[in-house]
Enzyme design. Structure first.
Site, PDB file in Angstrom:
ATOM      1  N   LYS A 247      16.470   6.468 -17.653  1.00 37.47           N
ATOM      2  CA  LYS A 247      16.674   5.088 -17.231  1.00 37.47           C
ATOM      3  C   LYS A 247      16.650   5.086 -15.704  1.00 37.47           C
ATOM      4  O   LYS A 247      17.630   5.433 -15.054  1.00 37.47           O
ATOM      5  CB  LYS A 247      18.007   4.528 -17.741  1.00 37.47           C
ATOM      6  CG  LYS A 247      18.026   3.012 -17.599  1.00 37.47           C
ATOM      7  CD  LYS A 247      19.334   2.435 -17.138  1.00 37.47           C
ATOM      8  CE  LYS A 247      19.618   2.572 -15.682  1.00 37.47           C
ATOM      9  NZ  LYS A 247      18.745   1.841 -14.760  1.00 37.47           N
TER      10      LYS A 247
ATOM     11  N   GLU B   5      26.005  13.616 -10.081  1.00 36.34           N
ATOM     12  CA  GLU B   5      25.659  13.858  -8.674  1.00 36.34           C
ATOM     13  C   GLU B   5      25.958  12.567  -7.941  1.00 36.34           C
ATOM     14  O   GLU B   5      25.246  11.585  -8.087  1.00 36.34           O
ATOM     15  CB  GLU B   5      24.164  14.196  -8.553  1.00 36.34           C
ATOM     16  CG  GLU B   5      23.714  15.353  -9.418  1.00 36.34           C
ATOM     17  CD  GLU B   5      24.200  16.690  -8.912  1.00 36.34           C
ATOM     18  OE1 GLU B   5      24.580  16.785  -7.727  1.00 36.34           O
ATOM     19  OE2 GLU B   5      24.220  17.649  -9.697  1.00 36.34           O
TER      20      GLU B   5
ATOM     21  N   CYS C   5      22.054  10.847  -0.207  1.00 35.14           N
ATOM     22  CA  CYS C   5      23.431  11.236  -0.542  1.00 35.14           C
ATOM     23  C   CYS C   5      23.919  12.377   0.335  1.00 35.14           C
ATOM     24  O   CYS C   5      25.107  12.499   0.589  1.00 35.14           O
ATOM     25  CB  CYS C   5      23.505  11.627  -2.004  1.00 35.14           C
ATOM     26  SG  CYS C   5      22.310  12.880  -2.453  1.00 35.14           S
TER      27      CYS C   5
ATOM     28  N   GLU D  80      31.580   5.559   2.276  1.00 37.37           N
ATOM     29  CA  GLU D  80      30.159   5.862   2.449  1.00 37.37           C
ATOM     30  C   GLU D  80      29.416   4.574   2.807  1.00 37.37           C
ATOM     31  O   GLU D  80      29.550   3.561   2.117  1.00 37.37           O
ATOM     32  CB  GLU D  80      29.623   6.428   1.122  1.00 37.37           C
ATOM     33  CG  GLU D  80      28.174   6.848   1.172  1.00 37.37           C
ATOM     34  CD  GLU D  80      27.655   7.257  -0.212  1.00 37.37           C
ATOM     35  OE1 GLU D  80      28.014   6.604  -1.209  1.00 37.37           O
ATOM     36  OE2 GLU D  80      26.900   8.234  -0.287  1.00 37.37           O
TER      37      GLU D  80
HETATM   38  P1  NAD Z   1      24.697   3.136  -8.840  1.00 38.95           P
HETATM   39  O1  NAD Z   1      25.741   3.986  -9.426  1.00 38.95           O
HETATM   40  O2  NAD Z   1      24.963   1.692  -8.690  1.00 38.95           O
HETATM   41  O3  NAD Z   1      23.331   3.213  -9.696  1.00 38.95           O
HETATM   42  C1  NAD Z   1      22.710   4.422 -10.019  1.00 38.95           C
HETATM   43  C2  NAD Z   1      22.069   4.296 -11.395  1.00 38.95           C
HETATM   44  O4  NAD Z   1      23.079   4.016 -12.348  1.00 38.95           O
HETATM   45  C3  NAD Z   1      21.059   3.141 -11.525  1.00 38.95           C
HETATM   46  O5  NAD Z   1      20.010   3.551 -12.355  1.00 38.95           O
HETATM   47  C4  NAD Z   1      21.872   2.048 -12.183  1.00 38.95           C
HETATM   48  O6  NAD Z   1      21.082   1.152 -12.938  1.00 38.95           O
HETATM   49  C5  NAD Z   1      22.757   2.868 -13.108  1.00 38.95           C
HETATM   50  N1  NAD Z   1      24.013   2.207 -13.484  1.00 38.95           N
HETATM   51  C6  NAD Z   1      24.726   1.297 -12.802  1.00 38.95           C
HETATM   52  N2  NAD Z   1      25.836   0.945 -13.500  1.00 38.95           N
HETATM   53  C7  NAD Z   1      25.821   1.670 -14.650  1.00 38.95           C
HETATM   54  C8  NAD Z   1      26.681   1.795 -15.776  1.00 38.95           C
HETATM   55  N3  NAD Z   1      27.801   1.078 -15.866  1.00 38.95           N
HETATM   56  N4  NAD Z   1      26.348   2.655 -16.760  1.00 38.95           N
HETATM   57  C9  NAD Z   1      25.243   3.398 -16.669  1.00 38.95           C
HETATM   58  N5  NAD Z   1      24.379   3.337 -15.634  1.00 38.95           N
HETATM   59  C10 NAD Z   1      24.658   2.491 -14.624  1.00 38.95           C
HETATM   60  O7  NAD Z   1      24.330   3.814  -7.467  1.00 38.95           O
HETATM   61  P2  NAD Z   1      23.426   3.243  -6.309  1.00 38.95           P
HETATM   62  O8  NAD Z   1      24.290   2.441  -5.435  1.00 38.95           O
HETATM   63  O9  NAD Z   1      22.199   2.620  -6.814  1.00 38.95           O
HETATM   64  O10 NAD Z   1      22.999   4.622  -5.601  1.00 38.95           O
HETATM   65  C11 NAD Z   1      23.547   5.024  -4.427  1.00 38.95           C
HETATM   66  C12 NAD Z   1      24.660   6.015  -4.659  1.00 38.95           C
HETATM   67  O11 NAD Z   1      24.130   7.163  -5.279  1.00 38.95           O
HETATM   68  C13 NAD Z   1      25.285   6.496  -3.377  1.00 38.95           C
HETATM   69  O12 NAD Z   1      26.677   6.569  -3.520  1.00 38.95           O
HETATM   70  C14 NAD Z   1      24.711   7.890  -3.204  1.00 38.95           C
HETATM   71  O13 NAD Z   1      25.503   8.742  -2.423  1.00 38.95           O
HETATM   72  C15 NAD Z   1      24.571   8.335  -4.596  1.00 38.95           C
HETATM   73  N6  NAD Z   1      23.554   9.390  -4.722  1.00 38.95           N
HETATM   74  C16 NAD Z   1      23.959  10.657  -4.991  1.00 38.95           C
HETATM   75  C17 NAD Z   1      23.014  11.688  -5.068  1.00 38.95           C
HETATM   76  C18 NAD Z   1      23.429  13.122  -5.347  1.00 38.95           C
HETATM   77  O14 NAD Z   1      22.570  13.943  -5.636  1.00 38.95           O
HETATM   78  N7  NAD Z   1      24.698  13.456  -5.259  1.00 38.95           N
HETATM   79  C19 NAD Z   1      21.674  11.399  -4.846  1.00 38.95           C
HETATM   80  C20 NAD Z   1      21.310  10.086  -4.569  1.00 38.95           C
HETATM   81  C21 NAD Z   1      22.259   9.080  -4.516  1.00 38.95           C
END
Ligand code: NAD
Length: 528
Positions: free
Chosen positions: A191, A264, A298, A396
């Site tokens: 997804k 992650e 990230c 962040e």
């Molecule tokens: P997010 O958690 O809002 O979304 C990430 C994914 O999760 C998307 O595909 C979204 O549709 C899905 N999602 C959202 N709510 C959900 C739920 N309740 N159940 C299941 N899936 C759900 O994150 P974002 O804001 O889009 O991404 C940025 C964040 O991701 C930042 O905090 C960043 O640090 C982190 N990040 C971490 C890594 C790593 O490797 N540690 C890499 C990239 C980004």
């Protein structure tokens, strides 16, 4: 296609590409009633294409198809599976222009940052194609009792792995975990983020071209909060990359079902510049550490600690470099930084900087949106005078904003670096690399780079990568990154005597025999 300084995606790809890729999205039934949402091209703010808003039924259909395809794939030899990923490695590099275009169109990032994703996918493909066999092979283990017990460890595929990926590195974070899961013999249901589904679809299209058997890699687009539950309900392990807040929800759902999950998550990553660092080199490194992918990375740096004797000189060099960075919307390699990915991102960055400045921080570089370049552009920004009551001191930002602070003495720098709930990445800059490595082990962070921003650890894919504290659970890359997609099984064959009182032994005699044997084993190195 030649590199051209255009911001319009229609100059790069034909709109029919998106129609063709959309057919790869799994929809249950005829799928005709599915609503969709627009994917916006951040460089112009214009809608690019629609992506279906999938349902729980679509997830069920994707899992059903994946499970059927996995039976044969899971029983193939690792060497045969590896052939697909060696071909994929070559194909990703050969067709990189198309992938780079789609990444840039969907995310608005600069081309050089899009290339990091292409390189990452090629590296991980090559790595698991060549090394998965060694990680997964069945091996002898020491038996309970020498001679009497022979023991083997096996690793079996789990079945169907669910992957939820974010928008910031839509190619890397959709594909690299999937490559490990597939190489371990599983099917994948992905997804992707609803802002960037076409990057994943383009990459999966190439993977099928490289020879992946039909139906093994399913994609369902749509909203995370609607699809996350059904995905976790039906898959055998879940790999999530995204925010810490969503990560907690995923962990709770996986916990209820008792399936594995790796998370992650976010970071508030520190950089330490020691007094003996090469300042020009470090200022260049800091630019990448803080502003790669417009800080929407990230593992990028948001807190920069500089030893006091070199603080002024370093700030001068780093600010000059930052102010000279070339920002713009372009599909060539000429830009140092691209756009933020969305209006939400722009608003978050603006609110963090406005809050900090209103409470006394100073923007020594940047600090402004740049609507003249595109709707979501924001300048790379360095803030001084940041104090704990400002939101961005601890939270962040996930944008091109770094706070810089002087420090006195390494102990105080380590303490401040660790004073965060996060623990994803850190970097240390010093000419004394032995000391740098020693300090690194005292930083509470899953990865620490010495004299590099983030790529040295990230691209060392033989070693585990992931976060500690609120930055995650589990690891990608290396042995851990593939073994987590398997069920470990131990098989033992007991010979000659049971591990219990044999017919001629009394329970007491057996206890004596075992005690003597254990003492012997303890003393003889060959038996331990
Ligand atoms: P997010 O958690 O809002 O979304 C990430 C994914 O999760 C998307 O595909 C979204 O549709 C899905 N999602 C959202 N709510 C959900 C739920 N309740 N159940 C299941 N899936 C759900 O994150 P974002 O804001 O889009 O991404 C940025 C964040 O991701 C930042 O905090 C960043 O640090 C982190 N990040 C971490 C890594 C790593 O490797 N540690 C890499 C990239 C980004």
């Amino acid at each position: 296609m030649p590199d051209v300084a255009t911001r319009h995606w229609t100059d790069r790809v034909d709109a029919s590409l998106f129609d063709r890729l959309r057919r790869r999205v799994t929809l249950a039934g005829d799928g005709l009633t599915r609503p969709s949402s627009p994917v916006v091209a951040p460089l112009t703010g214009e809608p690019l294409a629609e992506a279906p808003l999938g349902t729980g039924e679509d997830i069920a259909e994707a899992v059903r198809r994946g499970r059927a395809a996995q039976r044969e794939w899971g029983s193939m030899s690792c060497a045969d599976r590896a052939q697909v990923f060696l071909r994929y490695h070559d194909l990703v590099l050969k067709r990189q222009d198309l992938l780079l275009d789609v990444i840039q169109i969907e995310s608005g990032k600069a081309r050089k940052h899009a290339f990091e994703e292409v390189a990452d996918v090629a590296i991980v493909s090559r790595y698991y194609a060549i090394h998965a066999q060694q990680h997964l092979r069945s091996r002898r283990r020491k038996g309970a009792l020498p001679v009497l017990t022979a023991t083997w460890e096996h690793h079996h595929p789990l079945g169907v792995v669910g992957i939820i990926s974010p928008w910031n590195y839509p190619l890397s974070l959709s594909m690299t975990d999937a490559i490990a899961a597939l190489m371990a013999g599983n099917a994948v249901v992905l997804k992707p983020d609803q802002q960037t589904p076409y990057t994943a679809l383009a990459a999966i299209d190439l993977l099928y071209e490289a020879g992946l058997p039909a139906e093994l890699f399913q994609v369902v687009t749509g909203r995370g909060r609607e699809l996350g539950g059904p995905l976790i309900q039906q898959t055998d392990s879940i790999c999530f990359t995204g925010s810490t807040q969503t990560g907690r929800t995923i962990a709770r759902l996986a916990g209820e079902r008792l399936v594995g999950c790796s998370l992650e998550l976010g970071g508030k990553n520190p950089m330490l510049v020691l007094a003996d660092a090469d300042l020009e080199y470090t200022a260049t490194g800091a630019e990448r550490a803080c502003f790669a992918n417009a800080g929407q990375l990230c593992i990028s740096i948001e807190r920069l600690y500089v030893e006091r004797p070199i603080y002024d000189r370093f700030l001068e060099l780093f600010s000059a470099r930052t102010r000279a960075m070339k920002l713009g919307a372009s599909f060539d390699y000429g830009m140092d930084m691209g756009s933020l990915a969305s209006r939400d991102q722009l608003e978050k960055v603006q609110s963090h900087v406005t809050d900090a400045v209103s409470k006394g921080a100073t923007a020594v570089a940047g600090g402004r949106a740049r609507p003249d370049l595109g709707p979501f552009f924001y300048e790379p920004t360095i803030l001084t005078g940041v104090t704990d009551e400002m939101t961005l001191a601890k939270e962040e930002t996930f944008g091109p904003v770094v706070s810089i602070y002087p420090f006195d003495g390494i102990e105080s720098a380590i303490e401040r670096a660790n004073a965060t709930p996060y623990g994803l990445n850190a970097c240390i800059w010093t000419r004394d690399t032995r000391r740098g490595r020693r300090i690194a082990t005292r930083i509470q962070s899953g990865t620490v780079n010495v004299n590099e921003a983030y790529a040295a650890t990230w691209a060392s894919v033989d070693a585990p990568m992931g976060g500690c504290k609120d930055s995650g659970l589990g690891r990608r890359h290396g042995a851990q990154g593939i073994l987590k997609y398997t069920a470990a099984q131990t098989v033992s064959v007991q010979r000659f005597l049971p591990i219990a009182a044999a017919p001629l032994f009394s329970e007491r005699g057996w206890a004596r025999f075992l005690s003597t044997s254990l003492k012997l084993i303890r003393r003889l190195p060959g038996l331990r």
